[in-house]
Scaffold this active site. Structure first.
Site, PDB file in Angstrom:
ATOM      1  N   CYS A   2       0.811  -1.210   0.000  1.00 32.61           N
ATOM      2  CA  CYS A   2       0.000   0.000   0.000  1.00 32.61           C
ATOM      3  C   CYS A   2       0.851   1.271   0.000  1.00 32.61           C
ATOM      4  CB  CYS A   2      -0.870   0.021   1.241  1.00 32.61           C
ATOM      5  SG  CYS A   2      -1.603  -1.552   1.632  1.00 32.61           S
ATOM      6  N   ARG A  27       4.195   0.072  -6.224  1.00 34.18           N
ATOM      7  CA  ARG A  27       4.237  -0.770  -5.037  1.00 34.18           C
ATOM      8  C   ARG A  27       3.253  -1.939  -5.135  1.00 34.18           C
ATOM      9  NH1 ARG A  27       6.243   2.982  -0.594  1.00 34.18           N
ATOM     10  NH2 ARG A  27       5.220   1.682   0.936  1.00 34.18           N
ATOM     11  N   TRP A  74      -3.241  -2.814  -1.109  1.00 34.74           N
ATOM     12  CA  TRP A  74      -2.917  -4.188  -1.512  1.00 34.74           C
ATOM     13  C   TRP A  74      -3.543  -5.073  -0.435  1.00 34.74           C
ATOM     14  CZ3 TRP A  74       0.146  -8.343   0.278  1.00 34.74           C
ATOM     15  CH2 TRP A  74       0.488  -9.297  -0.693  1.00 34.74           C
ATOM     16  N   ASN A  98      -1.223   1.507   6.084  1.00 30.14           N
ATOM     17  CA  ASN A  98      -0.363   0.441   5.538  1.00 30.14           C
ATOM     18  C   ASN A  98       0.035  -0.465   6.692  1.00 30.14           C
ATOM     19  OD1 ASN A  98      -0.407   1.887   3.218  1.00 30.14           O
ATOM     20  ND2 ASN A  98       1.755   2.448   3.226  1.00 30.14           N
ATOM     21  N   GLY A  99       0.115  -1.767   6.432  1.00 27.78           N
ATOM     22  CA  GLY A  99       0.578  -2.681   7.484  1.00 27.78           C
ATOM     23  C   GLY A  99      -0.522  -3.627   7.921  1.00 27.78           C
ATOM     24  N   GLU A 478      16.611 -17.058 -11.675  1.00 23.70           N
ATOM     25  CA  GLU A 478      16.105 -15.700 -11.902  1.00 23.70           C
ATOM     26  C   GLU A 478      15.323 -15.626 -13.216  1.00 23.70           C
ATOM     27  OE1 GLU A 478      15.570 -13.285 -10.229  1.00 23.70           O
ATOM     28  OE2 GLU A 478      15.599 -11.475 -11.443  1.00 23.70           O
ATOM     29  N   LYS A 482      11.498 -14.421 -13.294  1.00 20.42           N
ATOM     30  CA  LYS A 482      11.069 -13.272 -14.101  1.00 20.42           C
ATOM     31  C   LYS A 482       9.943 -13.678 -15.044  1.00 20.42           C
ATOM     32  CE  LYS A 482      12.299 -10.540 -12.457  1.00 20.42           C
ATOM     33  NZ  LYS A 482      13.236 -10.412 -11.391  1.00 20.42           N
ATOM     34  N   GLU A 485       6.588 -14.497 -13.176  1.00 15.23           N
ATOM     35  CA  GLU A 485       5.890 -13.421 -12.478  1.00 15.23           C
ATOM     36  C   GLU A 485       5.268 -12.401 -13.436  1.00 15.23           C
ATOM     37  OE1 GLU A 485       8.202 -10.905  -9.852  1.00 15.23           O
ATOM     38  OE2 GLU A 485       9.951 -11.112 -11.129  1.00 15.23           O
ATOM     39  N   HIS A 501      17.455 -35.996 -12.501  1.00 15.72           N
ATOM     40  CA  HIS A 501      16.839 -36.435 -11.248  1.00 15.72           C
ATOM     41  C   HIS A 501      15.381 -36.027 -11.160  1.00 15.72           C
ATOM     42  CE1 HIS A 501      20.778 -37.708  -9.938  1.00 15.72           C
ATOM     43  NE2 HIS A 501      21.237 -36.562 -10.409  1.00 15.72           N
ATOM     44  N   LYS A 601       5.502  -4.407  -4.914  1.00 12.77           N
ATOM     45  CA  LYS A 601       6.921  -4.057  -5.032  1.00 12.77           C
ATOM     46  C   LYS A 601       7.635  -4.201  -3.701  1.00 12.77           C
ATOM     47  CE  LYS A 601      10.568  -2.599  -7.147  1.00 12.77           C
ATOM     48  NZ  LYS A 601      11.244  -3.660  -7.924  1.00 12.77           N
TER      49      LYS A 601
HETATM   50  C1  F6R Z   1      10.992 -10.378  -8.268  1.00  9.41           C
HETATM   51  C2  F6R Z   1      10.921  -9.427  -7.195  1.00  9.41           C
HETATM   52  C3  F6R Z   1      10.703  -9.926  -5.812  1.00  9.41           C
HETATM   53  C4  F6R Z   1      11.613  -9.177  -4.824  1.00  9.41           C
HETATM   54  C5  F6R Z   1      11.307  -9.621  -3.393  1.00  9.41           C
HETATM   55  C6  F6R Z   1      12.255  -8.988  -2.393  1.00  9.41           C
HETATM   56  O1  F6R Z   1      11.191  -9.729  -9.491  1.00  9.41           O
HETATM   57  O2  F6R Z   1      11.043  -8.240  -7.396  1.00  9.41           O
HETATM   58  O3  F6R Z   1      10.927 -11.302  -5.754  1.00  9.41           O
HETATM   59  O4  F6R Z   1      12.947  -9.444  -5.165  1.00  9.41           O
HETATM   60  O5  F6R Z   1       9.987  -9.279  -3.070  1.00  9.41           O
HETATM   61  O6  F6R Z   1      12.142  -7.600  -2.383  1.00  9.41           O
HETATM   62  P1  F6R Z   1      13.274  -6.714  -1.763  1.00  9.41           P
HETATM   63  O7  F6R Z   1      14.502  -6.880  -2.580  1.00  9.41           O
HETATM   64  O8  F6R Z   1      12.746  -5.306  -1.805  1.00  9.41           O
HETATM   65  O9  F6R Z   1      13.496  -7.194  -0.358  1.00  9.41           O
END
Ligand code: F6R
Length: 606
Positions: A2, A27, A74, A98-99, A478, A482, A485, A501, A601
């Site tokens: 949020c 976010r 969110w 938020n929270g 990764e 990517k 997601e 395996h 985010k």
């Molecule tokens: C994937 C992505 C998330 C963040 C994760 C940690 O593209 O962005 O997996 O890497 O939520 O976020 P931070 O780095 O802000 O702790």
């Protein structure tokens, strides 16, 4: 997660609240709302979905206010809906939050027993009801707020309007960040510096437990005991321009292209390009260190895993890497004389923060590798290792990932030198190699057209496998993260040696298999795995370098050839085609690239 904005203005605020909420879109959110003082009373407008839905509501029914608050939600407690959207109102109180309030169920029962009725399923409404209850008992707004906060358990950042208090916004923080912005005759509250960025760059960061009242005259800040507190006003560099998309279609695309610069800025902070020596900030006794414990989530975890490969190989220093949400709850055994490193773009991820605090409690020296240098993690650790890639707005992390790797590569070199595993000449050689990374990453991004060409076919796949060995294994993870997601295609990253395996069962002629294999010491083995996959009809996308291309067997469906580099920086160089593949597949599928469904985010709840 949020986002919050509050404005005590001298002119209409509706447009500015919306502008700020748009800046907070990165976010992640599923509803939005604003409220303001109109003719002495607080009114609100809310909508489920994107901010444009809220704008439609406002086009029908504008909010003619000069003092107001706004929120992107969110969902945690209660589904995404207009009813559960913020601002939440109870009696005279309207607020955004938020929270998570952990004791909300108990408080809600207590309030219901006193005859209060709830209109939403949110924990937020409980705060509004409690505060209204305290006002009903005759308390002044700030005293009522203090009495309310004393009853809350959990995390919050709040901005509050009170009916009848035309010029006042109150706020509070515990666990979630909140900043006060100082303008010309106007005052602001925001969930981060970007929220208030369009209006002012003069900011105070509230501390844990602080609460605040802002009006046209300024801010009155109190600490958690209720004592008046001074918080320094700092000028933040995050200019509005830094968060514009420019000519790019999406922030993710821009941020992939920002990487040479992000790597350049980051590397310059960790190595001296004149002497070709490392200069890692903060005191770390590398020679005396027994072990490193890295904690992180998501892409930051994957960067940490790559750090393990680099640090163990170069510095012969044991590194444990663990997903923070596992680490924090399983009471891990920690070795004395270890260094804890939290990796986090946002510096606010709840699980990583909790894991970090766990390490701190056990007396470990702590480091945070963060992008947000004013974040909670940055403020709580012994040493901050900032990444310098600028604000990352796209939910899918790209430039923060490569900048994190730059930091860990420099750290691996510094540790190796301090522990006597390499001599000064080798340190200089490795630093020179690292300094080549920005240029080679820029070269690698030029593969964009080639990658775009593959995306059409990959977009049709149901499953995609990413395989790699050594440092290419984290990059395979990764690549899969990517892709899934942002394009919603099922993807898995595997250590190529694990293929036999289990995952080989997935291989058929419909399955694209991305093999990451620069011409390094693992190349032969990776090529064997490529043969095994091709023998079963697998459609191989072979991402390599010119030497690898020369030595690769025929039969790959596509070969993507990144620039030749030293193995030390190959993960940085090969990251771009992997990210671009996910990006163009998502574009091909028409997905919401910068705000993928269900994702946020900054994950400030566990
Ligand atoms: C994937 C992505 C998330 C963040 C994760 C940690 O593209 O962005 O997996 O890497 O939520 O976020 P931070 O780095 O802000 O702790």
């Amino acid at each position: 997660m949020c986002g919050i904005i509050g404005i005590v203005g001298t002119k209409p605020v509706q447009e500015r609240l919306i502008d700020s909420l748009k800046r907070l879109e990165y976010r992640g959110y599923d509803s939005a709302g604003i409220a303001g003082v109109v003719g002495g009373h607080v009114e609100r407008r809310r909508a489920k979905g994107k901010i444009r839905a809220l704008e439609e509501v406002l086009a029908e029914d504008p909010l003619k206010a000069e003092v107001g608050i706004g929120h992107t939600r969110w969902a945690t407690h209660g589904e995404p809906s207009t009813r559960n959207a913020h601002p939440q109102t109870a009696g005279r109180v309207t607020l955004v939050h938020n929270g998570i309030i952990e004791n909300y169920a108990e408080l809600r029962e207590g309030l219901k027993a006193q005859g209060r009725t709830f209109e939403s399923e949110t924990d937020t409404e409980v705060i509004a009801q409690l505060l209204d209850h305290e006002l009903d008992r005759g308390k002044a707004p700030l005293a009522a707020l203090k009495a309310t906060l004393d009853q809350l358990t959990g995390a919050y950042a709040i901005a509050i309007l009170i009916d009848g208090e035309d010029q006042l916004i109150m706020g509070a923080r515990r666990g979630s960040p909140l900043v006060v912005g100082y303008g010309e005759g106007e005052m602001f509250l925001g969930s981060d510096a970007l929220a208030v960025g369009p209006f002012t760059n003069r900011i105070s960061y509230l501390q844990e437990g602080d609460y605040v009242a802002i009006d046209h005259k300024g801010a009155k800040i109190f600490d958690e005991t209720g004592k008046a507190a001074e918080r320094p006003v700092t000028t933040v560099p995050a200019s509005a321009a830094l968060v514009e998309k420019g000519n790019y279609r999406h922030f993710m695309e821009k941020e992939i292209h920002d990487q040479p610069e992000g790597c350049q800025h980051t590397i310059s902070a960790y190595v001296d390009p004149v002497s070709d020596r490392t200069r890692v900030p903060g005191e770390v006794d590398w020679a005396g260190l027994a072990r490193i414990q890295i904690v992180a989530c998501g892409t930051s975890f994957i960067a940490g895993l790559l750090g393990k490969y680099l640090i163990e190989q170069l510095a012969d220093l044991p590194v444990d890497v663990e997903i923070a949400s596992e680490f924090r709850y399983r009471q891990p055994a920690l070795q004395a004389n270890s260094l804890a490193i939290a990796m986090s773009q946002s510096g606010e991820t709840a699980d990583t923060l909790a894991a970090l605090r766990y390490c701190q409690k056990r007396g470990m020296r702590t480091v945070a590798v963060v992008n947000a240098t004013e974040s909670t993690m940055a403020r709580e650790v012994d040493v901050v290792w900032p990444i310098h890639c600028g604000p990352e707005i796209g939910v899918a992390s790209t430039k923060a990932f490569t900048a994190q790797i730059c930091v860990l590569t420099a750290v691996a070199i510094a540790a190796a030198r301090a522990r006597g595993r390499i001599d000064a000449a080798e340190e200089q050689r490795l630093v020179k190699v690292l300094l080549e990374a920005p240029r080679l990453v820029a070269e690698s991004i030029k593969l964009e057209d080639a990658v775009r060409g593959i995306a059409q076919e990959v977009a049709k796949a149901r499953d995609v496998l990413f395989l790699g060995r050594g440092p290419m294994y984290p990059l395979a993870l990764e690549g899969a993260l990517k892709l899934k997601e942002i394009s919603y295609i099922h993807a898995e990253g595997y250590a190529a040696g694990e293929l036999k395996h289990g995952p080989i069962a997935l291989v058929d002629d419909q399955t694209p298999i991305v093999i990451l294999a620069p011409f390094d010491s693992y190349f032969e083995k990776s090529v064997s795995n490529m043969q095994e996959v091709m023998a079963r009809g697998g459609q191989v996308i072979f991402i390599t370098d010119p030497e690898g291309e020369k030595h690769a067997p025929r039969g790959a469906r596509v070969v993507v050839t990144a620039p030749q580099s030293d193995p030390l920086i190959a993960p940085l160089v090969l990251a771009a085609p992997v990210q671009l593949l996910a990006y163009y597949v998502a574009v091909q599928k028409g997905a919401d690239v910068d705000q993928p469904r269900n994702l946020a985010k900054s994950v400030t709840v566990e």
